[in-house]
Design a protein around this motif. Structure first.
Motif, PDB file in Angstrom:
ATOM      1  N   PRO A 242       0.812  -1.221   0.000  1.00 14.12           N
ATOM      2  CA  PRO A 242       0.000   0.000   0.000  1.00 14.12           C
ATOM      3  C   PRO A 242       0.846   1.271   0.000  1.00 14.12           C
ATOM      4  CG  PRO A 242      -0.801  -1.558   1.632  1.00 14.12           C
ATOM      5  CD  PRO A 242       0.517  -2.079   1.170  1.00 14.12           C
ATOM      6  N   GLU A 243       1.958   1.255   0.738  1.00  8.84           N
ATOM      7  CA  GLU A 243       2.772   2.465   0.865  1.00  8.84           C
ATOM      8  C   GLU A 243       3.431   2.864  -0.448  1.00  8.84           C
ATOM      9  OE1 GLU A 243       1.766   0.886   4.638  1.00  8.84           O
ATOM     10  OE2 GLU A 243       2.886  -0.118   3.035  1.00  8.84           O
TER      11      GLU A 243
ATOM     12  N   THR B 267      -2.984   8.547   7.721  1.00  9.58           N
ATOM     13  CA  THR B 267      -2.052   8.466   6.593  1.00  9.58           C
ATOM     14  C   THR B 267      -1.954   7.032   6.087  1.00  9.58           C
ATOM     15  OG1 THR B 267      -0.181   8.088   8.083  1.00  9.58           O
ATOM     16  CG2 THR B 267      -0.626  10.387   7.437  1.00  9.58           C
ATOM     17  N   ASN B 268      -1.503   6.888   4.871  1.00 11.42           N
ATOM     18  CA  ASN B 268      -1.289   5.572   4.265  1.00 11.42           C
ATOM     19  C   ASN B 268       0.130   5.102   4.593  1.00 11.42           C
ATOM     20  OD1 ASN B 268      -1.664   3.277   2.606  1.00 11.42           O
ATOM     21  ND2 ASN B 268      -0.703   4.346   0.872  1.00 11.42           N
ATOM     22  N   SER B 269       0.331   4.782   5.870  1.00  8.95           N
ATOM     23  CA  SER B 269       1.685   4.423   6.314  1.00  8.95           C
ATOM     24  C   SER B 269       1.682   3.305   7.355  1.00  8.95           C
ATOM     25  CB  SER B 269       2.382   5.665   6.904  1.00  8.95           C
ATOM     26  OG  SER B 269       1.612   6.226   7.967  1.00  8.95           O
ATOM     27  N   PHE B 270       0.595   2.569   7.452  1.00 10.09           N
ATOM     28  CA  PHE B 270       0.443   1.546   8.488  1.00 10.09           C
ATOM     29  C   PHE B 270       1.604   0.550   8.477  1.00 10.09           C
ATOM     30  CE2 PHE B 270      -1.190  -2.641   9.813  1.00 10.09           C
ATOM     31  CZ  PHE B 270      -1.620  -2.363  11.095  1.00 10.09           C
ATOM     32  N   GLY B 271       2.011   0.119   7.309  1.00  6.11           N
ATOM     33  CA  GLY B 271       3.106  -0.856   7.184  1.00  6.11           C
ATOM     34  C   GLY B 271       4.406  -0.204   6.767  1.00  6.11           C
ATOM     35  N   GLY B 272       4.668   0.989   7.283  1.00 11.16           N
ATOM     36  CA  GLY B 272       5.784   1.787   6.788  1.00 11.16           C
ATOM     37  C   GLY B 272       7.119   1.597   7.468  1.00 11.16           C
ATOM     38  N   THR B 273       7.262   0.596   8.357  1.00 12.55           N
ATOM     39  CA  THR B 273       8.586   0.343   8.921  1.00 12.55           C
ATOM     40  C   THR B 273       9.430  -0.465   7.943  1.00 12.55           C
ATOM     41  OG1 THR B 273       7.900  -1.726   9.985  1.00 12.55           O
ATOM     42  CG2 THR B 273       7.718   0.312  11.290  1.00 12.55           C
TER      43      THR B 273
END
Length: 299
Positions: free
Chosen positions: A35-36, A63-69
């Motif tokens: 998604p990111e 924000t569209n950053s849930f899996g952003g690690t």
């Protein structure tokens, strides 16, 4: 920009946004797709999601950053682009929100379990630090450490936010009902245990998201309020409990049904109400209408 807690001093109940993953899937995000990555490659589609929630009346937007690690992004070969993708996520929502509405940046679990010993606390902390700093550069006002189930990971995320940014810290856990009026995360954490740990770690706002519909969230909110009488509580339920069909997962609640749980959630202690999986701008509009009725009646 005032903090969310400062806004709550003059506005008793705020309405956040709804689901992002559901919306991205409707726009064509395929299973197994990152998604990111859309923050760069399909920016207009992501911006449209944030704008639709703002148009629906959301007081704040995620924000569209849930899996952003880096741990999540490495599955897509994108671990080296954490800064770029998260900064873009925050900038997109900042553009949609304008100067007057807070952007609360989504920070989800890494997928790593510290007790398994395959990753160190320092590595988890550094991953959250990298993400949080990028979200702040992009224009976020707060960091929402969400969908957590383990205290150790949530505390590391909150420490990374508090020690390396000026972002307001929000933390929400996902609970399951395991008995009569008893709730636990998959790691065995109760609402009271969660509240004590994340407040000590610096969370200004606590709450619960995902996992449950509005009806089931009422008991969770009551227990959080009992454990933390003076801390704002944010709740983002799903549009009902998921139903698994041949066509995929369906969340059955209409906007009106979801909004119907709002008075009880507010009475239980919720100060910020929004939605998680299955909720849409129409759900947010319905919630806003009910919140307005509740406040007008002084309930």
């Amino acid at each position: 920009m005032k903090t969310v807690r400062q806004i709550l001093e003059t506005k008793r109940v705020l309405v956040s946004d709804g689901a992002w993953g559901t919306f991205l899937a409707r726009k064509g995000l395929a299973a197994g797709e990152c998604p990111e990555r859309w923050n760069i490659e399909r920016r207009d589609d992501v911006l449209d999601i944030a704008r639709q929630y703002i148009a629906a009346g959301s007081d704040m937007v995620g924000t569209n950053s849930f899996g952003g690690t880096r741990f999540k992004l490495q599955h897509f070969g994108l671990a080296g682009r954490v800064g770029e993708l998260n900064e873009a996520a925050a900038a997109i929502s900042r553009e949609a929100a304008g100067p007057d509405r807070p952007v609360f940046a989504s920070i989800g679990p890494t997928g790593k379990i510290l007790m398994m010993g395959d990753v160190s606390e320092e590595e988890i902390y550094d991953a959250f630090k990298e993400q949080a700093m990028a979200l702040e550069r992009g224009g976020a006002d707060a960091a929402c450490v969400e969908t957590m189930t383990a205290i150790d990971e949530a505390v590391l995320a909150l420490r990374a936010v508090k020690e390396n940014t000026a972002l307001e810290a929000i933390c929400t856990f996902t609970f399951d009902k395991v008995g009569q009026d008893e709730y636990r995360t998959m790691m065995g954490v109760s609402p009271a245990d969660m509240a004590a740990a994340v407040i000590e770690a610096g969370a200004a706002i606590i709450g619960s998201n995902c996992g449950q519909g509005g009806e089931q969230m009422i008991g969770i909110v009551r227990q959080l309020r009992a454990a933390a009488p003076d801390v704002p509580i944010m709740v983002q339920p799903n549009a009902g409990l998921p139903v698994y069909t041949d066509e995929g997962t369906v969340f059955p609640e209409t906007p009106e049904v979801t909004a119907g749980w709002v008075p009880a959630l507010i009475e239980a202690g919720a100060c910020i109400v929004g939605g998680c999986c299955g909720t849409t701008p129409d759900h947010i509009r319905a919630i806003i209408g009910v919140v307005g009725d509740v406040l007008s009646k002084g309930l």
